[in-house]
Design a protein around this motif. Structure first.
Motif, PDB file in Angstrom:
ATOM      1  N   VAL A 130       0.715  -1.117   0.039  1.00 20.44           N
ATOM      2  CA  VAL A 130      -0.026  -0.054  -0.111  1.00 20.44           C
ATOM      3  C   VAL A 130       0.987   1.402   0.142  1.00 20.44           C
ATOM      4  O   VAL A 130       2.098   1.347   0.465  1.00 20.44           O
ATOM      5  CB  VAL A 130      -1.120   0.055   1.311  1.00 20.44           C
ATOM      6  CG1 VAL A 130      -2.053  -1.088   1.326  1.00 20.44           C
ATOM      7  CG2 VAL A 130      -0.178  -0.185   2.458  1.00 20.44           C
ATOM      8  N   PRO A 131       0.266   2.325  -0.561  1.00 18.41           N
ATOM      9  CA  PRO A 131       1.225   3.760  -0.337  1.00 18.41           C
ATOM     10  C   PRO A 131       0.801   4.348   0.934  1.00 18.41           C
ATOM     11  O   PRO A 131      -0.256   3.932   1.691  1.00 18.41           O
ATOM     12  CB  PRO A 131       0.304   4.505  -1.526  1.00 18.41           C
ATOM     13  CG  PRO A 131      -0.812   3.853  -1.690  1.00 18.41           C
ATOM     14  CD  PRO A 131      -0.785   2.500  -1.218  1.00 18.41           C
ATOM     15  N   VAL A 132       1.921   5.079   1.474  1.00 21.08           N
ATOM     16  CA  VAL A 132       1.744   5.559   2.620  1.00 21.08           C
ATOM     17  C   VAL A 132       0.857   6.814   2.704  1.00 21.08           C
ATOM     18  O   VAL A 132       0.548   7.458   1.720  1.00 21.08           O
ATOM     19  CB  VAL A 132       3.204   6.214   3.111  1.00 21.08           C
ATOM     20  CG1 VAL A 132       3.886   7.367   2.144  1.00 21.08           C
ATOM     21  CG2 VAL A 132       3.229   6.653   4.517  1.00 21.08           C
ATOM     22  N   ASN A 133       0.230   7.311   3.713  1.00 22.59           N
ATOM     23  CA  ASN A 133      -0.508   8.343   3.715  1.00 22.59           C
ATOM     24  C   ASN A 133      -1.650   8.365   2.898  1.00 22.59           C
ATOM     25  O   ASN A 133      -2.237   9.467   2.402  1.00 22.59           O
ATOM     26  CB  ASN A 133       0.312   9.849   3.752  1.00 22.59           C
ATOM     27  CG  ASN A 133       1.358   9.928   4.858  1.00 22.59           C
ATOM     28  OD1 ASN A 133       1.203   9.494   5.724  1.00 22.59           O
ATOM     29  ND2 ASN A 133       2.480  10.439   4.249  1.00 22.59           N
ATOM     30  N   THR A 134      -2.085   7.327   2.598  1.00 20.17           N
ATOM     31  CA  THR A 134      -3.306   7.137   1.772  1.00 20.17           C
ATOM     32  C   THR A 134      -4.400   6.066   2.519  1.00 20.17           C
ATOM     33  O   THR A 134      -3.889   5.109   2.948  1.00 20.17           O
ATOM     34  CB  THR A 134      -3.055   6.141   0.504  1.00 20.17           C
ATOM     35  OG1 THR A 134      -1.804   6.885  -0.118  1.00 20.17           O
ATOM     36  CG2 THR A 134      -4.114   6.433  -0.625  1.00 20.17           C
ATOM     37  N   PRO A 135      -5.490   6.527   2.603  1.00 19.41           N
ATOM     38  CA  PRO A 135      -6.661   5.607   3.214  1.00 19.41           C
ATOM     39  C   PRO A 135      -6.752   4.477   2.363  1.00 19.41           C
ATOM     40  O   PRO A 135      -6.885   4.560   1.420  1.00 19.41           O
ATOM     41  CB  PRO A 135      -7.954   6.468   3.535  1.00 19.41           C
ATOM     42  CG  PRO A 135      -7.676   7.629   2.747  1.00 19.41           C
ATOM     43  CD  PRO A 135      -6.151   7.996   2.384  1.00 19.41           C
ATOM     44  N   VAL A 136      -6.785   3.117   3.045  1.00 18.93           N
ATOM     45  CA  VAL A 136      -6.960   2.034   2.185  1.00 18.93           C
ATOM     46  C   VAL A 136      -8.113   1.310   2.790  1.00 18.93           C
ATOM     47  O   VAL A 136      -7.979   1.279   3.968  1.00 18.93           O
ATOM     48  CB  VAL A 136      -5.727   1.053   2.300  1.00 18.93           C
ATOM     49  CG1 VAL A 136      -5.911  -0.217   1.563  1.00 18.93           C
ATOM     50  CG2 VAL A 136      -4.402   1.794   1.762  1.00 18.93           C
ATOM     51  N   LYS A 137      -9.003   0.707   1.860  1.00 19.08           N
ATOM     52  CA  LYS A 137     -10.117   0.075   2.546  1.00 19.08           C
ATOM     53  C   LYS A 137     -10.134  -1.277   2.122  1.00 19.08           C
ATOM     54  O   LYS A 137     -10.042  -1.629   0.898  1.00 19.08           O
ATOM     55  CB  LYS A 137     -11.420   0.732   2.012  1.00 19.08           C
ATOM     56  CG  LYS A 137     -12.882   0.064   2.633  1.00 19.08           C
ATOM     57  CD  LYS A 137     -13.911   0.784   2.233  1.00 19.08           C
ATOM     58  CE  LYS A 137     -14.558   0.495   0.873  1.00 19.08           C
ATOM     59  NZ  LYS A 137     -15.864   1.126   0.659  1.00 19.08           N
ATOM     60  N   ARG A 196       2.711 -10.043   5.227  1.00 19.22           N
ATOM     61  CA  ARG A 196       3.469  -8.609   5.417  1.00 19.22           C
ATOM     62  C   ARG A 196       2.455  -7.660   4.926  1.00 19.22           C
ATOM     63  O   ARG A 196       1.818  -7.840   3.831  1.00 19.22           O
ATOM     64  CB  ARG A 196       4.805  -8.550   5.005  1.00 19.22           C
ATOM     65  CG  ARG A 196       5.685  -9.400   5.334  1.00 19.22           C
ATOM     66  CD  ARG A 196       6.402  -9.257   6.610  1.00 19.22           C
ATOM     67  NE  ARG A 196       7.479 -10.177   7.019  1.00 19.22           N
ATOM     68  CZ  ARG A 196       7.152 -11.488   7.698  1.00 19.22           C
ATOM     69  NH1 ARG A 196       5.926 -11.590   7.836  1.00 19.22           N
ATOM     70  NH2 ARG A 196       8.064 -12.385   7.904  1.00 19.22           N
ATOM     71  N   VAL A 197       2.602  -6.646   5.697  1.00 21.86           N
ATOM     72  CA  VAL A 197       2.046  -5.329   4.675  1.00 21.86           C
ATOM     73  C   VAL A 197       3.179  -4.317   4.621  1.00 21.86           C
ATOM     74  O   VAL A 197       3.876  -3.989   5.485  1.00 21.86           O
ATOM     75  CB  VAL A 197       0.616  -4.645   5.406  1.00 21.86           C
ATOM     76  CG1 VAL A 197       0.960  -4.264   6.935  1.00 21.86           C
ATOM     77  CG2 VAL A 197       0.713  -3.188   4.744  1.00 21.86           C
ATOM     78  N   VAL A 198       3.348  -4.139   3.246  1.00 15.53           N
ATOM     79  CA  VAL A 198       4.460  -3.169   2.863  1.00 15.53           C
ATOM     80  C   VAL A 198       4.065  -1.814   2.555  1.00 15.53           C
ATOM     81  O   VAL A 198       3.221  -1.743   1.458  1.00 15.53           O
ATOM     82  CB  VAL A 198       5.127  -4.013   1.568  1.00 15.53           C
ATOM     83  CG1 VAL A 198       6.563  -3.155   1.139  1.00 15.53           C
ATOM     84  CG2 VAL A 198       5.540  -5.311   1.811  1.00 15.53           C
ATOM     85  N   VAL A 199       4.380  -1.130   3.378  1.00 11.25           N
ATOM     86  CA  VAL A 199       3.928   0.275   2.838  1.00 11.25           C
ATOM     87  C   VAL A 199       5.126   1.080   2.304  1.00 11.25           C
ATOM     88  O   VAL A 199       6.173   1.320   2.775  1.00 11.25           O
ATOM     89  CB  VAL A 199       3.623   1.058   4.370  1.00 11.25           C
ATOM     90  CG1 VAL A 199       3.102   2.703   4.019  1.00 11.25           C
ATOM     91  CG2 VAL A 199       2.922   0.399   5.241  1.00 11.25           C
ATOM     92  N   LYS A 200       4.761   1.529   1.011  1.00 14.61           N
ATOM     93  CA  LYS A 200       5.519   2.359   0.103  1.00 14.61           C
ATOM     94  C   LYS A 200       5.351   3.722  -0.045  1.00 14.61           C
ATOM     95  O   LYS A 200       4.335   4.302   0.180  1.00 14.61           O
ATOM     96  CB  LYS A 200       5.741   1.546  -1.234  1.00 14.61           C
ATOM     97  CG  LYS A 200       6.080   0.200  -1.295  1.00 14.61           C
ATOM     98  CD  LYS A 200       5.945  -0.489  -2.887  1.00 14.61           C
ATOM     99  CE  LYS A 200       6.513  -1.773  -2.939  1.00 14.61           C
ATOM    100  NZ  LYS A 200       7.993  -2.250  -3.077  1.00 14.61           N
ATOM    101  N   SER A 201       6.325   4.538  -0.472  1.00 12.90           N
ATOM    102  CA  SER A 201       6.084   5.864  -0.711  1.00 12.90           C
ATOM    103  C   SER A 201       5.453   5.945  -2.102  1.00 12.90           C
ATOM    104  O   SER A 201       5.023   5.021  -2.682  1.00 12.90           O
ATOM    105  CB  SER A 201       7.642   6.538  -1.086  1.00 12.90           C
ATOM    106  OG  SER A 201       7.852   6.096  -2.294  1.00 12.90           O
ATOM    107  N   ALA A 202       4.664   7.196  -2.175  1.00 12.90           N
ATOM    108  CA  ALA A 202       3.758   7.163  -3.482  1.00 12.90           C
ATOM    109  C   ALA A 202       4.387   6.789  -4.667  1.00 12.90           C
ATOM    110  O   ALA A 202       3.899   5.924  -5.504  1.00 12.90           O
ATOM    111  CB  ALA A 202       3.051   8.621  -3.437  1.00 12.90           C
ATOM    112  N   GLU A 203       5.593   7.242  -4.682  1.00 12.32           N
ATOM    113  CA  GLU A 203       6.540   6.897  -6.029  1.00 12.32           C
ATOM    114  C   GLU A 203       6.650   5.401  -6.313  1.00 12.32           C
ATOM    115  O   GLU A 203       6.366   4.997  -7.225  1.00 12.32           O
ATOM    116  CB  GLU A 203       7.828   7.463  -6.055  1.00 12.32           C
ATOM    117  CG  GLU A 203       7.582   9.309  -6.029  1.00 12.32           C
ATOM    118  CD  GLU A 203       7.631   9.702  -4.540  1.00 12.32           C
ATOM    119  OE1 GLU A 203       8.732   9.441  -3.745  1.00 12.32           O
ATOM    120  OE2 GLU A 203       6.726  10.242  -3.977  1.00 12.32           O
TER     121      GLU A 203
END
Ligand code: HEC
Ligand code: CU
Length: 314
Positions: A130-137, A196-203
């Protein structure tokens, strides 16, 4: 915020928009209870000693109750209770109700793996990226028994129920990798139902999506190897001949197989496709019919790659 005292060794890292407040409520309740516990025990000991019966003619007090005192010792403690309720309920609503404009993903839980589908991007993965700072449902369901989606660092936990959808949302605030646990005992390999949940930067996330969630440009065999992991096949099937819940995939292709109904057959493409889409049709002798159906859950292209992968395991 209220003190996050001791948080470093009591609590996992806090990595979502809701986790700090969950901790604040937790510590508020904890310290409040600790304060009253100490106070009540101290008062009990003090009164027990002070009003101890000292002899046969030591009369008990003629006072049997005091309405004013009783009124206040009922009303005053209920104030922190109301605070606990209102604060807890408000934050519970925040955790329950997803904001608008979420990134919507599908989650399938099964014994004993997780599958994450990105409907718009056409990606299937065994890890949640998932991208960071983005709400995910996450819209979640189970193909077999009760499971629960739990990310301690996000302070979110939600049951995953067969035959219906449950929803959980979060917004990660830190780039990094966190554990996803199944928090509902679900059978033999429950403890291995970890991803795992891998949180990536938007790019980085955009780049990952761009490549269909796959690094490089692998050949069909390598691709098949990726998909047996992503669809959770490797939770039950080894590729090196070792035993597990299901038969090993090594040396499977072309093998003569005996089934529990007394028939037998050769493992070819058709048989593998049938095994994946309708695993109950032929159950391999010596194994329980434990394999979930992947009908509607797997893409044809991916099945083809998996067949190539199985063929390669001589
Ligand atoms: C929960 C455990 C489990 C998962 C997950 C699972 N399988 Fe199976 N699988 C089994 C079991 C048990 C059998 C043997 C019983 C049967 O034939 O149904 C089996 C049988 C098979 C067979 C026939 C094997 C043989 O020896 O003839 C194939 C092929 C197969 N699985 C492929 C897959 C693929 C591909 C996936 C992932 C898309 C997968 N399985 C996921 C448990 C699982
Ligand atoms: Cu589970």
């Amino acid at each position: 915020m209220l003190p996050r005292l001791f948080a470093s060794f009591w609590m996992p890292e806090s990595a979502s928009t809701v986790s700090d407040e969950v901790d604040a409520i937790y510590f508020f309740i904890l310290y409040l209870c600790a304060f009253f516990f100490v106070g009540i025990v101290a008062a009990t000991v003090y009164f027990a000693l002070k009003y101890k019966r000292r002899g046969n003619d030591d009369k008990t007090s003629p006072v049997d109750h005091n309405s004013r005192l009783e009124f206040w010792w009922s009303v005053l403690p209920s104030i922190p209770l109301v605070v606990m309720f209102v604060w807890g309920f408000q934050h519970w609503l925040t955790i329950q109700i997803p904001p608008a404009n979420t990134l919507d993903l599908r989650v399938t839980a099964r014994q004993w793996s997780w599958q994450f589908d990105y409907p718009r991007e056409g990606i299937v993965n065994d890890q949640l990226v998932v991208p960071v700072n983005t709400p995910v449902k996450l819209v979640m369901t189970s193909t077999d028994v009760l499971h629960a989606f739990f990310v301690p660092e996000f302070r979110v936990k939600q049951d995953v129920v067969p035959g219906r959808y449950s929803v959980v949302w979060f917004e990660a605030t830190k780039v990094g990798t966190f554990n996803v646990f199944c928090a509902e005992y679900c059978g033999k390999d429950h403890s291995r139902m970890i991803t795992r949940v891998v949180v990536k930067s938007a790019e980085d996330y955009a780049a990952w999506v761009e490549k269909g969630g796959i690094e490089g440009n692998p050949d069909p065999v390598t691709l098949g190897g990726i998909f047996v992991k992503r669809y959770g096949c490797t939770q039950c099937h080894s590729d090196d001949g070792s035993g597990n819940t299901g038969p090993t995939l090594k040396g499977l292709y072309g093998k003569q197989e005996k089934f529990t109904d007394g028939t037998s057959g050769v493992v070819d493409d058709n048989y593998i496709v049938e095994s994946i889409l309708n695993p109950g049709a032929k159950v391999v002798e010596g194994f329980a019919p434990r394999m979930p159906s992947f009908k509607g859950k797997i893409k044809d292209k991916h099945v083809t790659a998996i067949i190539e992968f199985i063929k390669s395991l001589k």
